[in-house]
Design a protein around this motif. Structure first.
Motif, PDB file in Angstrom:
ATOM      1  N   LYS A  38       0.830  -1.221   0.000  1.00 11.00           N
ATOM      2  CA  LYS A  38       0.000   0.000   0.000  1.00 11.00           C
ATOM      3  C   LYS A  38       0.862   1.268   0.000  1.00 11.00           C
ATOM      4  O   LYS A  38       0.689   2.159  -0.827  1.00 11.00           O
ATOM      5  CB  LYS A  38      -0.937   0.009   1.229  1.00 11.00           C
ATOM      6  CG  LYS A  38      -1.886  -1.172   1.288  1.00 11.00           C
ATOM      7  CD  LYS A  38      -2.776  -1.136   2.496  1.00 11.00           C
ATOM      8  CE  LYS A  38      -2.065  -1.312   3.824  1.00 11.00           C
ATOM      9  NZ  LYS A  38      -1.381  -2.617   3.983  1.00 11.00           N
ATOM     10  N   THR A  39       1.803   1.327   0.930  1.00 10.23           N
ATOM     11  CA  THR A  39       2.653   2.524   1.016  1.00 10.23           C
ATOM     12  C   THR A  39       3.526   2.639  -0.236  1.00 10.23           C
ATOM     13  O   THR A  39       3.805   3.742  -0.715  1.00 10.23           O
ATOM     14  CB  THR A  39       3.508   2.471   2.303  1.00 10.23           C
ATOM     15  OG1 THR A  39       2.610   2.468   3.419  1.00 10.23           O
ATOM     16  CG2 THR A  39       4.431   3.673   2.414  1.00 10.23           C
ATOM     17  N   SER A  40       3.935   1.492  -0.791  1.00 12.07           N
ATOM     18  CA  SER A  40       4.750   1.530  -2.016  1.00 12.07           C
ATOM     19  C   SER A  40       3.977   2.221  -3.136  1.00 12.07           C
ATOM     20  O   SER A  40       4.541   3.005  -3.904  1.00 12.07           O
ATOM     21  CB  SER A  40       5.132   0.114  -2.443  1.00 12.07           C
ATOM     22  OG  SER A  40       5.786  -0.556  -1.388  1.00 12.07           O
ATOM     23  N   LEU A 270      -3.316   9.902   1.560  1.00 12.00           N
ATOM     24  CA  LEU A 270      -3.377   9.814   3.029  1.00 12.00           C
ATOM     25  C   LEU A 270      -3.095   8.370   3.431  1.00 12.00           C
ATOM     26  O   LEU A 270      -3.943   7.487   3.257  1.00 12.00           O
ATOM     27  CB  LEU A 270      -4.759  10.263   3.539  1.00 12.00           C
ATOM     28  CG  LEU A 270      -5.197  11.677   3.138  1.00 12.00           C
ATOM     29  CD1 LEU A 270      -6.591  11.983   3.689  1.00 12.00           C
ATOM     30  CD2 LEU A 270      -4.196  12.724   3.632  1.00 12.00           C
ATOM     31  N   ASP A 271      -1.888   8.143   3.932  1.00 14.45           N
ATOM     32  CA  ASP A 271      -1.450   6.791   4.290  1.00 14.45           C
ATOM     33  C   ASP A 271      -1.928   6.486   5.705  1.00 14.45           C
ATOM     34  O   ASP A 271      -1.603   7.227   6.643  1.00 14.45           O
ATOM     35  CB  ASP A 271       0.095   6.742   4.204  1.00 14.45           C
ATOM     36  CG  ASP A 271       0.630   5.338   3.999  1.00 14.45           C
ATOM     37  OD1 ASP A 271      -0.184   4.390   3.981  1.00 14.45           O
ATOM     38  OD2 ASP A 271       1.857   5.191   3.874  1.00 14.45           O
ATOM     39  N   GLU A 272      -2.685   5.414   5.842  1.00 15.63           N
ATOM     40  CA  GLU A 272      -3.305   5.063   7.139  1.00 15.63           C
ATOM     41  C   GLU A 272      -4.022   6.282   7.703  1.00 15.63           C
ATOM     42  O   GLU A 272      -3.677   6.796   8.771  1.00 15.63           O
ATOM     43  CB  GLU A 272      -2.252   4.486   8.095  1.00 15.63           C
ATOM     44  CG  GLU A 272      -1.694   3.171   7.549  1.00 15.63           C
ATOM     45  CD  GLU A 272      -0.638   2.531   8.434  1.00 15.63           C
ATOM     46  OE1 GLU A 272      -0.625   2.817   9.642  1.00 15.63           O
ATOM     47  OE2 GLU A 272       0.160   1.743   7.900  1.00 15.63           O
ATOM     48  N   PHE A 273      -5.016   6.730   6.958  1.00 16.69           N
ATOM     49  CA  PHE A 273      -5.649   8.022   7.218  1.00 16.69           C
ATOM     50  C   PHE A 273      -6.291   8.137   8.586  1.00 16.69           C
ATOM     51  O   PHE A 273      -6.459   9.226   9.104  1.00 16.69           O
ATOM     52  CB  PHE A 273      -6.688   8.332   6.126  1.00 16.69           C
ATOM     53  CG  PHE A 273      -7.857   7.390   6.094  1.00 16.69           C
ATOM     54  CD1 PHE A 273      -7.781   6.192   5.406  1.00 16.69           C
ATOM     55  CD2 PHE A 273      -9.040   7.699   6.743  1.00 16.69           C
ATOM     56  CE1 PHE A 273      -8.864   5.319   5.358  1.00 16.69           C
ATOM     57  CE2 PHE A 273     -10.131   6.831   6.707  1.00 16.69           C
ATOM     58  CZ  PHE A 273     -10.033   5.630   6.013  1.00 16.69           C
TER      59      PHE A 273
HETATM   60 MG   LIG Z   1       2.165   1.075   4.785  1.00 16.22          MG
END
Ligand SMILES: [Mg+2]
Ligand SMILES: Nc1ncnc2c1ncn2[C@@H]1O[C@H](COP(=O)(O)OP(=O)(O)OP(=O)(O)O)[C@@H](O)[C@H]1O
Length: 358
Positions: A38-40, A270-273
């Motif tokens: 996901k973050t990638s 928004l990562d892990e919003f």
């Molecule tokens: Mg992540």
């Protein structure tokens, strides 16, 4: 709301191989197990802000530059199992339907640098009069080389090569990490200068503390730079308190609101919003974000592993449900696959089948 990028195809980037994401929507919730990528994906999108600047890749959103040299950050962008030092992906712009392929290629070299070369790139040239490793890299857009340069495996003040070419922005992008409200500096001039946004922010912050009266900036003396602190005035307190001493939930809400304002006409990541926001505040915060992204022409990408947060986001503005996609990533035979559900399908899948979206 807006769709700026309609398709993302990743050939290779970190652990992701051959991932295709088509028909991206206005609001895209990316979910899946830990380490599914996901973050990638957020990193790849973040690069669209400045596609020919190596720093966009090396100012790694994992905080790498605090712990690692740019050289090491770079090494880890390339798939560990591949001999090729290459990352490659493509995006389709929604309005023009134009497809752009983007590629970063690097070659690892070991050499003894000349004194002149060292003087130009090293902070303390005499300390480094020895063999050094470096990546010589090229960045291609549609197979045309947009930039080339070097990244060395020692700290240098002005390396990374040729930052003189023009910034090439495919779309404006703003990224907020899961921990930005803890590690980052808040900077709110755009909100404070707009009476309307300021009032909206105050109204939302009253969800966290109903006695909040105002937020103001105060210049503080700092030996190196002009710094501002944000201070919060609360009913019944004699003095303002710095924002830093408030709880993480409220600070997170401020970061999210500010990011929305900055991302106007672009992409917001928004990562892990939902991190730090209590479920009781989620509806108000999330619906403000969605409605303001609509107002500000923003395409939204959010990651989460919280079933509760995804559910609240899906339901907080019912009229937006047809603009939401839930994209679940999983690994299949060494490739990353995306399962896509429309907002309503995702709600039904959850409600009717008890299906895990994560
Ligand atoms: Mg992540
Ligand atoms: N250079 C690389 N080569 C191969 N795999 C890599 C490389 N860099 C990272 N990975 C893999 O990527 C995965 C981490 O990806 P990412 O951080 O995007 O996951 P995530 O879905 O955001 O996880 P989380 O939910 O825990 O935040 C790990 O499995 C890691 O091994």
């Amino acid at each position: 709301m807006a769709v700026h990028i309609s398709d993302l195809l990743i050939d290779t980037y970190r652990g992701i191989k051959n991932l295709e994401m088509h028909n991206l929507s206005d609001i895209n919730i990316i979910t899946g197990d830990n380490n599914c990528g996901k973050t990638s994906i957020m990193e790849v999108f973040k690069n669209l802000n400045n596609i020919n600047d190596i720093n966009t890749w090396l100012d790694d959103i994992r905080g790498g530059h605090h712990k690692m040299l740019p050289y090491d950050v770079m090494e880890n962008l390339f798939n560990i199992d591949s001999d090729r030092k290459e990352l490659s992906y493509g995006v389709k712009k929604a309005i023009s339907k134009e497809f752009l392929s983007l590629r970063l290629e690097a070659v690892r070299e070991v050499s003894i640098l000349s004194k002149n070369e060292l003087r130009e790139i090293a902070s303390f040239p005499n300390d480094y009069n020895k063999e050094v490793c470096r990546f010589s890299y090229r960045i291609y857009c549609n197979n045309l080389c947009e930039k080339k340069g070097m990244v060395y495996n020692f700290p240098t003040p002005n390396i990374r090569g040729g930052n003189n070419s023009k910034k090439l922005t495919l779309v404006k992008v703003k990224y907020i990490s899961p921990v930005e409200h803890i590690t980052g500096d808040v900077y709110l001039p755009k909100v404070l200068d707009s009476g309307e946004l300021y009032q909206e922010m105050l109204a939302l912050l009253k969800e966290f503390d109903k006695n909040i009266i105002s937020i103001n900036t105060e210049k503080i003396n700092h030996p190196y730079r002009n710094r501002k602190v944000y201070k919060v005035l609360v009913k019944g307190q004699k003095k303002e308190l710095p924002l830093d001493v408030y709880g993480d939930g409220m600070k997170k809400a401020i970061f999210l609101m500010n990011a929305v304002v900055i991302a106007k006409d672009g992409i917001l990541l928004l990562d892990e919003f939902e991190t730090a926001i209590h479920p009781s505040e989620m509806n108000k915060v999330f619906s403000w974000i969605l409605k303001t992204c609509q107002r500000f022409n923003i395409q939204l990408f959010l990651t989460s592993h919280s079933k509760e947060a995804i559910d609240k986001l899906l339901k907080c503005v019912p009229e937006f449900q047809n603009m939401i996609r839930v994209i679940t990533l999983y690994k299949k035979e060494n490739e990353t696959v995306a399962r896509v559900l429309e907002g309503r399908e995702a709600i039904e899948a959850q409600d009717d089948l008890g299906l895990e979206l994560r």
